[in-house]
Design a protein around this motif. Structure first.
Motif, PDB file in Angstrom:
ATOM      1  N   LEU A 141       5.354   8.595  -4.936  1.00  0.00           N
ATOM      2  CA  LEU A 141       6.321   9.101  -3.957  1.00  0.00           C
ATOM      3  C   LEU A 141       5.694   9.282  -2.581  1.00  0.00           C
ATOM      4  O   LEU A 141       6.319   8.965  -1.561  1.00  0.00           O
ATOM      5  N   GLU A 142       4.460   9.751  -2.542  1.00  0.00           N
ATOM      6  CA  GLU A 142       3.772   9.951  -1.263  1.00  0.00           C
ATOM      7  C   GLU A 142       3.517   8.622  -0.563  1.00  0.00           C
ATOM      8  O   GLU A 142       3.789   8.465   0.637  1.00  0.00           O
ATOM      9  N   GLU A 143       3.009   7.634  -1.310  1.00  0.00           N
ATOM     10  CA  GLU A 143       2.732   6.319  -0.727  1.00  0.00           C
ATOM     11  C   GLU A 143       4.031   5.619  -0.316  1.00  0.00           C
ATOM     12  O   GLU A 143       4.100   4.997   0.747  1.00  0.00           O
ATOM     13  N   LYS A 144       5.064   5.732  -1.150  1.00  0.00           N
ATOM     14  CA  LYS A 144       6.357   5.104  -0.844  1.00  0.00           C
ATOM     15  C   LYS A 144       6.945   5.691   0.431  1.00  0.00           C
ATOM     16  O   LYS A 144       7.476   4.968   1.273  1.00  0.00           O
ATOM     17  N   SER A 145       6.839   7.000   0.600  1.00  0.00           N
ATOM     18  CA  SER A 145       7.405   7.621   1.798  1.00  0.00           C
ATOM     19  C   SER A 145       6.673   7.166   3.053  1.00  0.00           C
ATOM     20  O   SER A 145       7.287   6.992   4.109  1.00  0.00           O
ATOM     21  N   LYS A 146       5.362   6.935   2.965  1.00  0.00           N
ATOM     22  CA  LYS A 146       4.604   6.426   4.114  1.00  0.00           C
ATOM     23  C   LYS A 146       5.069   5.014   4.474  1.00  0.00           C
ATOM     24  O   LYS A 146       5.226   4.683   5.653  1.00  0.00           O
ATOM     25  N   ILE A 147       5.295   4.189   3.463  1.00  0.00           N
ATOM     26  CA  ILE A 147       5.767   2.816   3.697  1.00  0.00           C
ATOM     27  C   ILE A 147       7.169   2.860   4.309  1.00  0.00           C
ATOM     28  O   ILE A 147       7.441   2.187   5.307  1.00  0.00           O
ATOM     29  N   ASP A 148       8.057   3.651   3.723  1.00  0.00           N
ATOM     30  CA  ASP A 148       9.430   3.746   4.219  1.00  0.00           C
ATOM     31  C   ASP A 148       9.471   4.238   5.661  1.00  0.00           C
ATOM     32  O   ASP A 148      10.279   3.764   6.462  1.00  0.00           O
ATOM     33  N   GLU A 149       8.601   5.177   5.994  1.00  0.00           N
ATOM     34  CA  GLU A 149       8.543   5.702   7.362  1.00  0.00           C
ATOM     35  C   GLU A 149       8.168   4.601   8.354  1.00  0.00           C
ATOM     36  O   GLU A 149       8.775   4.483   9.418  1.00  0.00           O
ATOM     37  N   LEU A 150       7.187   3.783   7.996  1.00  0.00           N
ATOM     38  CA  LEU A 150       6.787   2.690   8.882  1.00  0.00           C
ATOM     39  C   LEU A 150       7.896   1.651   9.019  1.00  0.00           C
ATOM     40  O   LEU A 150       8.164   1.167  10.119  1.00  0.00           O
ATOM     41  N   VAL A 151       8.551   1.316   7.920  1.00  0.00           N
ATOM     42  CA  VAL A 151       9.633   0.332   7.948  1.00  0.00           C
ATOM     43  C   VAL A 151      10.787   0.844   8.812  1.00  0.00           C
ATOM     44  O   VAL A 151      11.370   0.088   9.594  1.00  0.00           O
ATOM     45  N   ILE A 209      -3.123   1.471  -0.427  1.00  0.00           N
ATOM     46  CA  ILE A 209      -2.219   1.749  -1.541  1.00  0.00           C
ATOM     47  C   ILE A 209      -3.007   1.704  -2.842  1.00  0.00           C
ATOM     48  O   ILE A 209      -3.635   0.694  -3.163  1.00  0.00           O
ATOM     49  N   LEU A 210      -2.950   2.799  -3.589  1.00  0.00           N
ATOM     50  CA  LEU A 210      -3.698   2.898  -4.838  1.00  0.00           C
ATOM     51  C   LEU A 210      -2.819   2.775  -6.075  1.00  0.00           C
ATOM     52  O   LEU A 210      -3.237   2.228  -7.091  1.00  0.00           O
ATOM     53  N   ASN A 211      -1.609   3.270  -5.986  1.00  0.00           N
ATOM     54  CA  ASN A 211      -0.731   3.341  -7.149  1.00  0.00           C
ATOM     55  C   ASN A 211      -0.120   1.975  -7.472  1.00  0.00           C
ATOM     56  O   ASN A 211       0.423   1.311  -6.592  1.00  0.00           O
ATOM     57  N   PRO A 212      -0.189   1.558  -8.741  1.00  0.00           N
ATOM     58  CA  PRO A 212       0.381   0.254  -9.117  1.00  0.00           C
ATOM     59  C   PRO A 212       1.889   0.147  -8.872  1.00  0.00           C
ATOM     60  O   PRO A 212       2.376  -0.917  -8.500  1.00  0.00           O
ATOM     61  N   ASP A 213       2.617   1.233  -9.045  1.00  0.00           N
ATOM     62  CA  ASP A 213       4.060   1.188  -8.808  1.00  0.00           C
ATOM     63  C   ASP A 213       4.361   0.998  -7.319  1.00  0.00           C
ATOM     64  O   ASP A 213       5.315   0.312  -6.960  1.00  0.00           O
ATOM     65  N   THR A 214       3.539   1.588  -6.471  1.00  0.00           N
ATOM     66  CA  THR A 214       3.717   1.394  -5.033  1.00  0.00           C
ATOM     67  C   THR A 214       3.383  -0.035  -4.644  1.00  0.00           C
ATOM     68  O   THR A 214       4.008  -0.605  -3.742  1.00  0.00           O
ATOM     69  N   ARG A 215       2.426  -0.626  -5.323  1.00  0.00           N
ATOM     70  CA  ARG A 215       2.080  -2.024  -5.057  1.00  0.00           C
ATOM     71  C   ARG A 215       3.262  -2.928  -5.395  1.00  0.00           C
ATOM     72  O   ARG A 215       3.570  -3.874  -4.668  1.00  0.00           O
ATOM     73  N   LYS A 216       3.952  -2.636  -6.477  1.00  0.00           N
ATOM     74  CA  LYS A 216       5.162  -3.390  -6.825  1.00  0.00           C
ATOM     75  C   LYS A 216       6.238  -3.175  -5.758  1.00  0.00           C
ATOM     76  O   LYS A 216       6.938  -4.108  -5.378  1.00  0.00           O
ATOM     77  N   TYR A 217       6.357  -1.940  -5.289  1.00  0.00           N
ATOM     78  CA  TYR A 217       7.372  -1.601  -4.288  1.00  0.00           C
ATOM     79  C   TYR A 217       7.165  -2.395  -3.007  1.00  0.00           C
ATOM     80  O   TYR A 217       8.098  -3.015  -2.500  1.00  0.00           O
TER      81      TYR A 217
END
Length: 74
Positions: A8-18, A54-62
Motif C-alpha cells: 500500500l505504501e509503495e502503491k500510493s507513491k506510484i499513484d501520487e507520481l502518476v 520497489i521491493l514488494n512483488p505485488d507492487t512490481r506487478k502493479y
C-alpha cells in the motif's frame, strides 16, 4: 512491516507520481527489487525525473500493469 502495508505504501507513491503527470520511463530490476524511473516534461522542454525503489512483488506487478497501459495509450 507487513507485506500488504508495504504494498500500500509503495502503491500510493506510484499513484501520487502518476497523478502529478509522471510516466514510467525506465525500469531496472535486480535481486534487491526494481528501480523505476518516472519522467514528466515541464515547460522548458526538460524532463523532471524521480526514482522509486520497489521491493514488494505485488507492487512490481502493479507498476508492470501501469506500464502496459501506458504503452497502449501512446
Amino acid at each position: 512491516m507487513a507485506s500488504y502495508e508495504e504494498f500500500l505504501e509503495e502503491k500510493s507513491k506510484i499513484d501520487e507520481l502518476v497523478e502529478k503527470g509522471y510516466r514510467i520511463g525506465k525500469v531496472e530490476e535486480n535481486l534487491s527489487g526494481a528501480f523505476v524511473d518516472f519522467e514528466r516534461p515541464n515547460e522548458k522542454k526538460q524532463s523532471e525525473k524521480k526514482q522509486l525503489h520497489i521491493l514488494n512483488p505485488d507492487t512490481r506487478k502493479y507498476f508492470s500493469n501501469l506500464l502496459i497501459a501506458q504503452q497502449k495509450n501512446k
